[in-house]
Design an enzyme around this catalytic site. Structure first.
Site, short mmCIF file in Angstrom:
data_model
loop_
_atom_site.label_atom_id
_atom_site.label_comp_id
_atom_site.label_asym_id
_atom_site.label_seq_id
_atom_site.Cartn_x
_atom_site.Cartn_y
_atom_site.Cartn_z
N CYS A 308 -20.28 -36.36 -79.13
CA CYS A 308 -19.03 -37.10 -79.31
C CYS A 308 -18.12 -36.93 -78.12
O CYS A 308 -17.97 -35.83 -77.60
CB CYS A 308 -18.25 -36.57 -80.50
SG CYS A 308 -19.13 -36.71 -82.03
N ARG A 404 -18.19 -48.91 -86.47
CA ARG A 404 -17.90 -47.52 -86.87
C ARG A 404 -16.63 -47.04 -86.16
O ARG A 404 -15.86 -46.27 -86.68
CB ARG A 404 -19.08 -46.65 -86.50
CG ARG A 404 -18.89 -45.21 -86.87
CD ARG A 404 -20.20 -44.45 -86.74
NE ARG A 404 -20.14 -43.26 -87.54
CZ ARG A 404 -19.67 -42.11 -87.11
NH1 ARG A 404 -19.24 -41.97 -85.87
NH2 ARG A 404 -19.63 -41.06 -87.91
P1 XMP Z 1 -23.90 -33.08 -84.29
O1 XMP Z 1 -22.94 -32.10 -83.66
O2 XMP Z 1 -24.61 -32.51 -85.47
O3 XMP Z 1 -22.96 -34.25 -84.84
O4 XMP Z 1 -24.82 -33.67 -83.28
C1 XMP Z 1 -23.44 -35.36 -85.53
C2 XMP Z 1 -22.26 -36.20 -86.02
O5 XMP Z 1 -21.50 -36.70 -84.92
C3 XMP Z 1 -20.85 -37.93 -85.30
N1 XMP Z 1 -21.14 -38.92 -84.27
C4 XMP Z 1 -20.30 -39.27 -83.29
N2 XMP Z 1 -19.02 -38.90 -83.06
N3 XMP Z 1 -19.01 -40.27 -81.13
C5 XMP Z 1 -18.36 -39.43 -81.97
O6 XMP Z 1 -17.19 -39.12 -81.74
C6 XMP Z 1 -20.29 -40.68 -81.30
O7 XMP Z 1 -20.84 -41.44 -80.51
C7 XMP Z 1 -20.96 -40.17 -82.46
N4 XMP Z 1 -22.20 -40.38 -82.97
C8 XMP Z 1 -22.27 -39.60 -84.07
C9 XMP Z 1 -21.41 -38.32 -86.65
O8 XMP Z 1 -20.42 -38.00 -87.62
C10 XMP Z 1 -22.65 -37.46 -86.77
O9 XMP Z 1 -23.02 -37.24 -88.11
#
Ligand code: XMP
Length: 492
Positions: A308, A404
């Protein structure tokens, strides 16, 4: 108006590395701890783990693997509705005890042996009930029946080759009785029939054995594996199609669910489906209050994820431990489960999230490197990796995930991404990753002396950690010579 300088009297917000669980008196053996939990008001899991709704993490194969181990996979939504329905069916059919009539591959008595042989090969089955036009079961045909015909009698009719003394069972048959029938008669499949001997389903030895092997699986009331599905904030059609296809939990998939239009639409979706509806993502007490009256679960995480960039791009976010605790303060008294989503690198982070008030945790990067995640293994400098990208990355938004982030890009315009595209080390099977993750969480329960998730949420206490304390907690002053299966310094 308030002086601006008042804004600088800021509350503190903490994340995983800021805290540790305070060890306490215990009689709890980690292996005996019960890690079952609610992921939403009506859905229980046997392990408190979800795989993220991301196009490099959860499709049908991951969802089957997660549910077999007792957790829940949440299908991403960068796919059209038709494909989503097919992926849901794939999970629901995976270890079905009684395969329903529509899914049973059948033969007709007048087909040739050659045709049936080819059909069974194509459908990936090793036997088929033989039925006439009104579905009456006439016999059963298997590879063993076909073999003697292969050279000389391939054009003979199925009615010649089939076994016509067929053992059937009534609708009410349970696994034990079906197995006994199969042992007694040395057969591998039993057609299920109604009072008129018409085919209504099929029980197979393989199906029963799969279910035995996965005793801890998360199953619905009909014994089928559970599956979650992400739906966009305004995608009522997708939500209804997922619900009709048998999805257990719908996850409103939005980076900022405390948007009033998103909440209105989520409320509408909740009214038009039978499945539980989890609303997310939220990160504050106020957001929780705005959704707690209708949501079956709340998902927490504004920018903690490994891929993120929301916090650096937008300047907004909430450190995850504080976010979880704020939401849980509102949700717990109402009996609404809380899911901590994102930022979990180690099993210790996962169990800290539960101590902060979560009932379950969702992970992306932890699972993106497993065999069951979509995408192929790539080799760079002799090491194996799989692709892992944020759903707010340019690549993922181009494949359809823009809303999203409540964003659209017009022709020729660039997206403003909130995530990056990356690679993550290849890790082998999901089962071994989950074994480490859940095993570590159980250890945490042992240190705190709590034998169940609800008891752990009540009993656990945090201490605040300084950066010196944090450094002390990792291996230090040594050179690691053998990689541990649950620790990699790269995850920091
Ligand atoms: P981890 O840390 O487990 O996080 O890899 C997975 C979660 O991150 C969120 N997610 C995003 N958040 N930009 C964001 O700010 C993104 O591009 C993105 N893609 C996923 C999502 O809640 C996921 O479950």
């Amino acid at each position: 108006t308030e002086p601006f300088s008042e804004k600088l009297r800021v509350p503190e917000a903490l994340t995983f590395d800021d805290v540790l669980l305070r060890p306490a008196e215990s009689r709890v053996e980690p292996d005996a701890a019960d890690v079952s939990t609610h992921v939403s008001k009506n859905v229980r899991l046997n392990i408190p783990i979800l795989s993220a709704a991301m196009d490099t993490v959860t499709e049908g194969e991951m969802a089957v693997g997660m549910a077999r181990e007792g957790g829940l996979g949440v299908l991403h939504r960068n796919m059209d509705v038709e494909r989503m329905v097919a992926e849901i069916s794939r999970v629901k059919r995976a270890d079905e005890l009684v395969i329903r009539r529509d899914d049973v591959v059948t033969a007709s008595p007048t087909q040739t042996v050659r045709e049936v042989d080819a059909m069974m090969e194509r459908e990936g089955v090793s036997g088929a009930p033989v039925v006439d036009d009104d579905d009456t079961v006439l016999g059963i045909i298997s590879g063993t029946d076909i073999r003697p015909y292969l050279e000389v009698g391939e054009s003979d009719q199925v009615r010649e080759a089939m076994t016509d003394e067929v053992i059937t069972a009534p609708r009410e048959v349970d696994a034990r009785a079906a197995l006994e029938l199969m042992y007694d008669h040395k057969i591998e499949r039993v057609p299920i029939v109604d009072g008129d001997e018409r085919l209504v389903g099929l029980v197979t030895m393989q199906g029963i054995l799969q279910r035995r092997e996965h005793e801890n699986a998360a199953r619905d009331d009909d014994g089928r594996l559970r599956v979650g599905v992400a739906v966009g904030p305004f995608e009522t059609d997708r939500a209804e199609a997922a619900d009709d296809a048998g999805a257990d939990v719908l996850f409103i998939d939005c980076a900022h669910a405390h948007n009033l239009d998103v909440l209105d639409s989520a409320r509408e979706i909740k009214q038009s489906v039978d499945a539980d509806v989890v609303v997310g993502n939220v990160g504050t007490e106020e957001a929780a209050e705005a959704a707690v009256d209708f949501a079956d679960g709340l998902k927490v995480g504004i920018g903690p994820g490994s891929i993120c960039t929301t916090r650096v791009v937008s300047g907004a976010g909430m450190p995850q431990i504080t976010a979880v605790a704020e939401v849980a303060d509102v949700a717990a008294p109402e009996g609404v489960p809380v899911i901590a989503d994102g930022g979990i690198r180690y099993s210790g982070d996962a169990i800290k999230a539960i101590a902060a008030g979560a009932d379950a945790v969702m992970l992306g990067s932890y699972f993106a490197g497993t065999e069951e995640a979509p995408g192929r293994v790539i080799t760079m400098n002799g090491k194996k990796y799989k692709q892992y990208r944020g759903m707010g990355s340019v690549g993922a938004m181009k494949s359809g995930g823009g809303e999203r982030y409540l964003k659209e890009a017009d022709e020729g315009e660039e997206f403003v991404p909130e995530g990056v595209e990356a690679a993550t080390p290849y890790k082998g099977t999901l089962a071994s990753e989950l074994h480490q993750l859940v095993g570590g969480m159980r250890s945490g329960m042992g240190y705190v002396g709590a034998a169940t998730i609800p008891a752990f949420k009540q009993r656990s206490e945090f201490v605040r950690v300084s950066s010196a304390g944090q450094a002390e907690g990792h291996p230090h002053d040594v050179m690691i010579t053998d990689e541990a299966p649950n620790y990699s310094p790269d995850r920091d």
